[in-house]
Design a protein around this motif. Structure first.
Motif, short mmCIF file in Angstrom:
data_model
loop_
_atom_site.label_atom_id
_atom_site.label_comp_id
_atom_site.label_asym_id
_atom_site.label_seq_id
_atom_site.Cartn_x
_atom_site.Cartn_y
_atom_site.Cartn_z
N ALA A 62 0.73 -1.21 0.07
CA ALA A 62 0.09 -0.03 0.16
C ALA A 62 0.90 1.04 -0.05
CB ALA A 62 -0.99 0.05 1.23
N SER A 63 0.54 2.17 -0.72
CA SER A 63 1.60 3.32 -0.74
C SER A 63 1.08 4.81 -0.49
CB SER A 63 1.96 3.23 -2.54
OG SER A 63 1.07 3.28 -3.34
N LEU A 64 1.63 5.29 0.02
CA LEU A 64 1.19 6.84 0.64
C LEU A 64 2.30 7.77 0.13
CD1 LEU A 64 -0.72 8.53 2.39
CD2 LEU A 64 0.92 8.04 4.30
N CYS A 65 1.76 8.88 -0.35
CA CYS A 65 2.62 10.06 -0.81
C CYS A 65 2.48 11.21 0.14
CB CYS A 65 2.34 10.55 -2.14
SG CYS A 65 3.61 11.91 -2.72
N ILE A 66 3.62 11.49 0.84
CA ILE A 66 3.37 12.43 1.61
C ILE A 66 4.05 13.80 0.80
CG2 ILE A 66 4.14 13.51 3.99
CD1 ILE A 66 4.49 10.05 3.62
N ALA A 67 2.99 14.84 0.49
CA ALA A 67 3.56 15.78 -0.41
C ALA A 67 2.86 17.24 0.11
CB ALA A 67 2.71 15.56 -1.64
N SER A 68 3.55 18.14 -0.35
CA SER A 68 3.10 19.81 -0.25
C SER A 68 3.37 20.37 -1.33
CB SER A 68 3.71 20.12 1.00
OG SER A 68 5.00 20.51 0.86
N GLY A 69 2.66 21.66 -1.65
CA GLY A 69 2.83 22.44 -2.64
C GLY A 69 4.23 23.36 -2.16
N LYS A 70 4.47 23.73 -1.00
CA LYS A 70 5.34 24.65 -0.42
C LYS A 70 6.43 23.72 0.01
CE LYS A 70 5.98 28.91 2.15
NZ LYS A 70 7.20 28.49 3.17
N GLY A 71 7.42 23.97 -0.05
CA GLY A 71 8.71 23.39 0.73
C GLY A 71 8.86 23.74 2.26
N GLY A 72 9.37 22.92 2.91
CA GLY A 72 9.54 22.95 4.37
C GLY A 72 8.47 22.97 5.35
N THR A 73 7.25 22.39 4.96
CA THR A 73 5.88 22.05 5.67
C THR A 73 6.03 20.89 6.79
OG1 THR A 73 5.02 20.65 4.07
CG2 THR A 73 4.47 23.06 3.96
N THR A 200 0.25 20.93 5.03
CA THR A 200 0.34 22.33 5.06
C THR A 200 0.53 22.87 6.50
OG1 THR A 200 -0.82 24.34 4.47
CG2 THR A 200 -2.39 22.69 5.58
N THR A 201 0.97 24.00 6.49
CA THR A 201 1.15 24.69 7.96
C THR A 201 0.24 25.84 7.75
OG1 THR A 201 2.85 26.21 7.28
CG2 THR A 201 3.61 24.10 8.09
N PRO A 202 -0.20 26.60 8.98
CA PRO A 202 -1.11 27.78 8.95
C PRO A 202 -0.51 28.94 8.31
CG PRO A 202 -0.51 26.61 11.34
CD PRO A 202 0.44 25.98 10.34
N ASP A 203 0.76 28.66 7.71
CA ASP A 203 1.33 29.94 6.73
C ASP A 203 0.28 29.95 5.71
OD1 ASP A 203 4.22 31.12 6.61
OD2 ASP A 203 3.08 30.78 4.69
N LEU A 204 0.10 31.26 5.24
CA LEU A 204 -0.62 31.68 4.12
C LEU A 204 -0.26 31.07 2.72
CD1 LEU A 204 -3.34 32.95 2.97
CD2 LEU A 204 -1.95 35.09 2.67
N THR A 205 1.26 31.24 2.62
CA THR A 205 1.75 30.63 1.39
C THR A 205 1.55 29.14 1.36
OG1 THR A 205 3.85 30.80 2.43
CG2 THR A 205 3.18 32.72 1.06
N ALA A 206 1.74 28.53 2.66
CA ALA A 206 1.77 27.15 2.42
C ALA A 206 0.53 26.47 2.24
CB ALA A 206 2.23 26.45 3.84
N MET A 207 -0.65 27.33 2.62
CA MET A 207 -2.13 27.17 2.41
C MET A 207 -2.33 26.99 0.90
SD MET A 207 -4.58 28.23 5.33
CE MET A 207 -3.92 29.75 5.98
N THR A 208 -1.94 28.22 0.30
CA THR A 208 -2.30 28.72 -0.96
C THR A 208 -1.49 27.51 -1.88
OG1 THR A 208 -1.88 31.01 -0.47
CG2 THR A 208 -2.09 30.50 -2.85
N ASP A 209 -0.35 26.96 -1.62
CA ASP A 209 0.43 25.99 -2.40
C ASP A 209 -0.37 24.82 -2.17
OD1 ASP A 209 1.85 28.25 -3.07
OD2 ASP A 209 3.57 27.51 -2.07
N ALA A 210 -0.94 24.64 -0.78
CA ALA A 210 -1.54 23.27 -0.88
C ALA A 210 -2.85 23.03 -1.93
CB ALA A 210 -2.21 23.09 0.55
#
Ligand SMILES: Nc1ncnc2c1ncn2[C@@H]1O[C@H](COP(=O)(O)OP(=O)(O)OP(=O)(O)O)[C@@H](O)[C@H]1O
Ligand SMILES: [Mg+2]
Length: 326
Positions: A62-73, A200-210
């Motif tokens: 079973a495979s799970l990808c741990i991903a994000s739009g922004k780096g460092g999340t 994501t983090t609560p950071d606005l840019t992280a949310m946008t990139d999510a």
């Protein structure tokens, strides 16, 4: 380059047994393999010729990808802890898909001799790159500071996909520690996995990139049902607000929203454990973040349990071949 020839060579390396010694499970899906009825060994030679053959599907991790739009999340931090929690349930493989600047090995405190770099350079098979992190967890390391690994050709990605396919019946879980962003190869790994956890983090840019990440993923794989994790939240209320904002935007513009499955507190113990080169859930099991990670692992195992695993390697092969043929 003749891919079918490459595939034949890779497949001729032979299929191994599951490393956890588990027998193929009937009905668990995937490519079909012929398995002799175990009773065959107790019968006489003449019976063997007429022994019934059972066709049992080969199980795939079973495979799970741990991903994000922004780096460092927090993708690598989450992957490291999930690997220790998942490996208690079955043989686990971490695939460091941050191919240019991989650092999953740091949080496992191992120094792999080889990485995917040797694979794309034709010097090694994917199997030769396996590095043991613990008795029940292995790692396929990405390149470290190799920019060209961040933009592989279809052929190079295909080599990696074929090699992962060779391994997928030997593990119960594959965890892909993704690179940030929406590059072609990053999205290929996300699409190839059974499930994608968007961090994501609560950071606005992280949310946008999510949101941007979910948009690209759903655009390329409409049937995907991404999961959402809010990391580094100061409270459950903050995490709930963050998840609601992302879900609202996704619902409005994409017609579907990622499923919010939990949050992790902003916790200095995490930073401390990164500096100690380990997973917080292993090094500080009583930390607040470790408790949250255990809850997260339970939910993820439940979500993975609902799915029929398509096999990361096999899906990646299809994705690369399909994009090449278009
Ligand atoms: N829950 C947390 N509490 C406190 N600090 C955290 C937490 N999660 C992550 N961090 C900090 O954020 C840093 C970056 O985390 P990590 O390397 O996992 O991010 P990443 O998403 O994998 O980054 P990249 O996109 O570069 O691969 C960690 O080194 C750690 O210092
Ligand atoms: Mg990372």
């Amino acid at each position: 380059m003749d891919w079918s020839e490459t595939r034949k060579k890779l497949l001729s390396l032979g299929k191994g047994c599951r490393r956890d010694g588990a027998e193929p499970v009937e009905g668990s899906g995937g490519e079909f393999a012929i398995c002799l009825d175990p009773g065959i060994y107790r019968r006489g030679a003449s019976d063997v010729a007429h022994a019934p053959r059972r066709v049992i599907p080969t199980p795939r991790a079973a495979s799970l990808c741990i991903a994000s739009g922004k780096g460092g999340t927090g993708k690598s931090v989450v992957t490291a802890s999930l690997s220790s929690l998942f490996s208690a349930r079955g043989q686990t493989l971490i695939v460091d898909a941050d191919l240019g600047v991989g650092n999953a090995h740091i949080l496992q405190d191992v120094s792999p001799l080889k990485s995917f770099v040797e694979v794309v350079e034709g010097e090694s098979q994917v199997r030769d790159v396996l590095a043991a992190c613990s008795e029940r967890c292995d790692l396929l390391a990405g390149g470290s500071g190799i920019p060209r690994m961040a933009a592989l050709s279809d052929y190079e990605l295909h080599l990696i996909a074929e090699g992962i396919q060779e391994l997928e019946s030997e593990y119960r879980f594959m965890l892909v520690d993704s690179a940030a962003g929406v590059s072609r190869q990053t999205m290929a790994f996300a699409r190839g996995c059974d499930l994608t956890l968007v961090v994501t983090t609560p950071d606005l840019t992280a949310m946008t990139d999510a949101y941007a990440f979910v948009k690209v993923l759903v655009g390329k794989k409409p049937q995907s049902r991404p999961l959402l994790l809010v990391n580094r939240a100061r409270s459950e209320t903050e995490a709930n607000e963050v998840s609601k904002r992302i879900q609202r935007v996704c619902q409005r513009f994409l017609g579907s929203a990622p499923k919010y499955i939990g949050w992790l507190p902003d916790d200095d113990k995490v930073i401390d454990c990164v500096n100690r080169r380990g997973a917080v859930s292993l090094l500080e099991p009583y930390a607040e973040s470790s408790r949250a990670l255990r809850k997260l692992a339970v939910v993820l195992l439940e979500e993975l349990g609902k799915l029929h695993s398509a096999g990361l390697g096999r899906s990646l092969v299809d994705i690369v071949e399909y994009s090449r043929d278009r």
